[in-house]
Scaffold this motif. Structure first.
Motif, mmCIF file in Angstrom:
data_model
loop_
_atom_site.group_PDB
_atom_site.id
_atom_site.type_symbol
_atom_site.label_atom_id
_atom_site.label_comp_id
_atom_site.label_asym_id
_atom_site.label_seq_id
_atom_site.Cartn_x
_atom_site.Cartn_y
_atom_site.Cartn_z
ATOM 1 N N MET A 176 9.773 2.711 9.077
ATOM 2 C CA MET A 176 8.744 2.819 10.255
ATOM 3 C C MET A 176 8.326 4.419 10.336
ATOM 4 S SD MET A 176 8.229 -0.034 11.538
ATOM 5 C CE MET A 176 7.528 0.325 13.319
ATOM 6 N N GLU A 177 9.172 5.465 10.131
ATOM 7 C CA GLU A 177 8.611 6.767 10.097
ATOM 8 C C GLU A 177 7.405 7.074 9.066
ATOM 9 O OE1 GLU A 177 12.394 9.731 11.037
ATOM 10 O OE2 GLU A 177 12.533 8.154 9.349
ATOM 11 N N LYS A 178 7.403 6.436 8.184
ATOM 12 C CA LYS A 178 6.197 6.778 7.284
ATOM 13 C C LYS A 178 5.143 6.119 7.523
ATOM 14 C CE LYS A 178 9.071 8.811 4.607
ATOM 15 N NZ LYS A 178 9.947 8.147 3.662
ATOM 16 N N PHE A 179 4.977 4.948 8.457
ATOM 17 C CA PHE A 179 3.769 4.455 8.823
ATOM 18 C C PHE A 179 3.066 5.435 10.016
ATOM 19 C CE2 PHE A 179 6.109 0.259 8.084
ATOM 20 C CZ PHE A 179 5.624 0.251 6.688
ATOM 21 N N ASN A 180 2.338 6.502 9.507
ATOM 22 C CA ASN A 180 1.841 7.290 10.583
ATOM 23 C C ASN A 180 0.021 7.147 10.245
ATOM 24 O OD1 ASN A 180 1.707 8.427 7.949
ATOM 25 N ND2 ASN A 180 2.852 10.231 8.793
ATOM 26 N N LEU A 181 -0.218 6.156 9.745
ATOM 27 C CA LEU A 181 -1.674 6.100 9.199
ATOM 28 C C LEU A 181 -2.716 5.973 10.536
ATOM 29 C CD1 LEU A 181 -2.111 3.487 6.503
ATOM 30 C CD2 LEU A 181 -2.597 6.033 6.278
ATOM 31 N N LEU A 182 -1.997 5.427 11.580
ATOM 32 C CA LEU A 182 -2.860 5.316 12.951
ATOM 33 C C LEU A 182 -2.592 6.670 13.925
ATOM 34 C CD1 LEU A 182 -2.651 1.574 13.613
ATOM 35 C CD2 LEU A 182 -4.603 2.993 12.778
ATOM 36 N N LYS A 183 -1.646 7.652 13.593
ATOM 37 C CA LYS A 183 -1.348 8.458 14.399
ATOM 38 C C LYS A 183 -2.625 9.422 14.383
ATOM 39 C CE LYS A 183 3.276 10.358 14.831
ATOM 40 N NZ LYS A 183 4.300 10.685 14.127
ATOM 41 N N ASN A 188 0.861 -1.169 -0.102
ATOM 42 C CA ASN A 188 0.120 0.075 0.010
ATOM 43 C C ASN A 188 0.958 1.179 -0.132
ATOM 44 O OD1 ASN A 188 -2.634 -1.128 -0.004
ATOM 45 N ND2 ASN A 188 -2.604 -1.475 2.153
ATOM 46 N N MET A 189 2.139 1.036 0.640
ATOM 47 C CA MET A 189 2.756 2.369 0.808
ATOM 48 C C MET A 189 3.967 2.499 0.238
ATOM 49 S SD MET A 189 1.615 3.039 4.795
ATOM 50 C CE MET A 189 2.042 4.687 4.603
ATOM 51 N N SER A 190 4.460 1.254 -0.204
ATOM 52 C CA SER A 190 5.734 1.323 -1.058
ATOM 53 C C SER A 190 6.904 1.554 -0.336
ATOM 54 C CB SER A 190 5.654 1.580 -2.511
ATOM 55 O OG SER A 190 5.026 2.812 -2.552
ATOM 56 N N THR A 191 6.919 1.210 0.996
ATOM 57 C CA THR A 191 8.072 1.534 1.964
ATOM 58 C C THR A 191 7.976 0.728 3.097
ATOM 59 O OG1 THR A 191 9.420 3.083 3.208
ATOM 60 C CG2 THR A 191 7.050 3.392 3.011
ATOM 61 N N VAL A 192 9.292 0.278 3.653
ATOM 62 C CA VAL A 192 9.028 -0.295 5.013
ATOM 63 C C VAL A 192 9.603 0.456 6.300
ATOM 64 C CG1 VAL A 192 9.038 -2.593 4.161
ATOM 65 C CG2 VAL A 192 11.019 -1.600 4.329
#
Lengths: 200, 207
Positions: free
Chosen positions: B199-206, B193-197
């Motif tokens: 951790m800084e970019k995973f802010n959907l639940l922020k 979905n986000m084409s990256t792994v």
């Protein structure tokens, strides 16, 4: 005279202790490598080394069955999955970057040092370990005991473990299955029509 | 091509451009010096000389491991401040400090439990700090293995007849395998979905 002292000190070190420190001196740098190596794929391969040395520790502790299953499950299975996941997620993109988030480094090192100090000091000051000395010759074979326990007293947890594995298997397939939209984009138009009717 | 790589990692590239080989050799020389000193302290400690000197200084012999540990830490800090490679100093320092702290414990079990504690602490650090989600999962596997060492050590010394610790280790192995597979599937779904792994970019639940 002093060198003689050293020699006698070395002679007191028994074989088990020597093997333990050799394995520890391999495991600690490899674990550091897993955490700090800039190349993620290399750290995935270093993880195999950590698991292998831990399997060696299990052999030292006379847990032959567990050592072998450690090699089978961790050294081969889990690291294989990890390395494949690394290859699927374009890890090369982040090869040169600092593996650590700089904002977290201070807090993380404080917490990890605190955890180690707490555990070590409590181990050191503890005196009433309920130790039992049994000569290893009089004990039944390792795998026999494990099999008996798994089939009698621990049968229920054993069944739960199998259900957990099944659920994990289904969950992993569900999560990693490509979504219908992306599948349809990848396929031909004719296939797409068939797929569409199937899925709805 | 080279320019784009340099812009990806500005700090490291600049370091290499400025110092070049000189920087690298300086860092490794400091590490080698520290490693020599650490080996010297460890050998003196194992041979009992360190204890004798400490007794001469008026302290009890049982404090020899604490004083050796303090000496290792201070020397490591000095070596780092002179420009030694931090990773090299940490690795040699951890091994030497581990030997000094555990070699003279009267129970062999404490050695294994301490090794478990060391690996667990390294795993906590990696889990908290990692930028890559898969490296975070690897650190979690490291922590689970450290706990397994403790289980097997207890099975060997506390419960040698029924080896219940090994049974627990087997269940831990099962749960760890399930966790690794599901965790990696989640990472793959996120990557799709986000084409990256990162951790800084995973802010959907922020929030």
């Amino acid at each position: 005279m002093e060198s003689l002292n050293l020699l006698t000190a070395l002679a007191h070190v028994n074989v088990e202790q020597g093997f333990f420190y050799v394995l520890a001196a391999i495991a600690i740098p490899l674990a550091y490598g897993v955490v700090f190596d800039r190349n993620v794929i290399r750290s995935g391969f270093l993880l195999i080394g950590v698991f292998a040395t831990i399997a060696g520790l299990f052999f030292l502790l006379q847990a032959q069955f567990l050592g072998l299953s450690q090699i089978l499950i961790y050294g081969v299975g889990i690291t294989l999955v990890i390395v494949i996941a690394l290859m699927l997620t374009n890890a090369r993109q982040e090869t040169g970057m600092n593996p650590a988030l700089p904002a977290n480094v201070g807090l993380a090192s404080f917490v990890s040092v605190l955890v180690f100090t707490t555990i070590y000091l409590s181990l050191r000051s503890a005196e009433d370990w309920p130790l039992k000395n049994e000569s290893s010759l009089s004990l039944p074979p390792n795998i026999e005991m494990i099999g008996k326990h798994l089939m009698t007293y621990y049968a229920l947890p054993f069944e739960f473990a199998s259900i957990l594995l099944l659920a994990a298997l289904v969950g992993a397939v569900m999560l990693s299955k490509a979504e219908p939209a992306s599948l349809a984009n990848a396929g031909d138009e004719a296939e797409q029509a068939v797929d569409g009717t199937d899925r709805v | 091509m080279k320019d784009s790589k340099a812009s990806c990692r500005p700090e490291e590239a600049r370091d290499e451009a400025d110092g070049g080989l000189n920087m690298i050799s300086r860092a490794s020389i400091h590490v080698v010096a520290y490693a020599t000193a650490a080996v010297a302290i460890t050998v003196l400690f194992l041979g009992g000389q360190l204890g004798q000197w400490i007794e001469l200084a008026g302290l009890s012999v049982s404090r020899a491991d604490q004083i050796g540990f303090l000496a290792l830490v201070v020397m490591g800090l000095v070596s780092c401040s002179f420009g030694g490679s931090r990773l090299g100093v940490m690795i040699t320092g951890t091994i030497a400090a581990f030997i000094v702290l555990t070699a003279h414990q009267e129970l062999a079990m404490v050695r294994y439990l301490s090794l478990g504690a060391v690996l667990f602490a390294i795993g906590i650090y990696g889990m908290t700090v990692s930028r890559n989600a898969i490296r975070m999962l690897m650190s979690i596997e490291l922590m689970i293995n450290a706990a397994n060492i403790n289980f097997v050590a207890f099975a060997h010394w506390v419960d040698p007849l029924h080896i219940r610790g090994q049974l627990f280790a087997i269940f831990v192995l099962t749960v760890a395998a399930a966790e690794a597979v599901v965790g990696l599937a989640i990472v793959l779904a996120l990557y799709r979905n986000m084409s990256t792994v990162n951790m800084e970019k995973f802010n959907l639940l922020k929030w």
